[in-house]
Scaffold this motif. Structure first.
Motif, PDB file in Angstrom:
ATOM      1  N   GLY A  60      40.287  32.395  43.988  1.00  0.00           N
ATOM      2  CA  GLY A  60      40.385  33.223  45.176  1.00  0.00           C
ATOM      3  C   GLY A  60      41.356  32.600  46.162  1.00  0.00           C
ATOM      4  O   GLY A  60      41.607  31.396  46.142  1.00  0.00           O
ATOM      5  N   SER A  79      42.897  37.626  44.387  1.00  0.00           N
ATOM      6  CA  SER A  79      42.476  36.884  43.212  1.00  0.00           C
ATOM      7  C   SER A  79      43.742  36.562  42.438  1.00  0.00           C
ATOM      8  O   SER A  79      44.593  37.434  42.225  1.00  0.00           O
ATOM      9  CB  SER A  79      41.528  37.740  42.369  1.00  0.00           C
ATOM     10  N   SER A 123      34.962  31.925  42.527  1.00  0.00           N
ATOM     11  CA  SER A 123      35.696  32.678  43.543  1.00  0.00           C
ATOM     12  C   SER A 123      34.750  33.478  44.427  1.00  0.00           C
ATOM     13  O   SER A 123      34.934  33.558  45.647  1.00  0.00           O
ATOM     14  CB  SER A 123      36.701  33.605  42.851  1.00  0.00           C
TER      15      SER A 123
END
Length: 198
Positions: A60, A79, A123
């Motif tokens: 992320g 992402s 993430s």
């Protein structure tokens, strides 16, 4: 023609001419809209001219305060997927931005590359990006009772809560952070002639 130029040419031939491709520091980055992510990644994996069979990492990114000198990033959360083609010895970075900053949601790539399972969980845990379709999206690095997402730019440096073992209750308890903010000023003492040739 260099290997990176060949990769970019193959990407344009397979995915179409309207791609957002950049090359920097010896790597090619492809920006893909969130709604096309699964279709594009499946093509990247399966097409014989590309064959990115291995997903090395998904991470992320919080672009909250990012400025590249010209303009801000198109959205706050992204992402970034790092791919490897063993067959062609190529690497590719794929970036996709979450459409909403307040509630970042992106499609999960677990059906394309099962190896993304823990990467997407990390993430989610650290940035709060929700991966739609992930079968087990839960925290992986922080405690299940943890509040917030510690890699976001607006997360407080000292956190929100701290945990400790309470001897009276015989269990771990959470309480507000009790760290007193303080300024540490280093003292450096040097001679007036420091660094001058002797």
């Amino acid at each position: 023609m260099t290997k990176l130029e060949t990769l970019q040419e193959n990407l344009r031939a397979v995915l179409g001419a309207g791609l957002q491709l950049t090359e920097a520091l010896g790597e090619v980055t492809l920006v893909v809209p969130a709604e096309r992510l699964i279709a594009v990644c499946t093509t990247l994996r399966d097409h014989p001219d590309l064959r990115f069979q291995s997903c090395m990492d998904v991470c992320g990114v919080d672009y909250a305060t990012y400025r590249n000198g010209i303009e801000p990033a198109p959205a706050r959360f992204a992402s970034v997927i790092h791919l490897l083609s063993l067959e062609h010895n190529w690497r590719l970075r794929v970036r996709t931005f979450a459409p909403e900053d307040a509630f970042p949601v992106l499609p999960s790539l677990i059906d394309v590359w099962p190896s993304v399972n823990w990467f997407e969980r990390e993430s989610f845990d650290l940035y709060g990006i929700l991966y739609e379709g992930h079968p087990d999206l839960r925290r992986i690095l922080t405690d299940y009772g943890f509040i917030g997402h510690p890699f976001r730019k607006d997360f407080p440096l000292t956190g929100n809560v701290e945990m400790r073992y309470d001897e009276d209750q015989k269990r771990v308890v959470y309480q507000p952070v009790t760290i007193e903010p303080r300024e540490i000023t280093p003292r450096v003492i040097r001679e007036d002639s420091y660094g001058a040739g002797r």
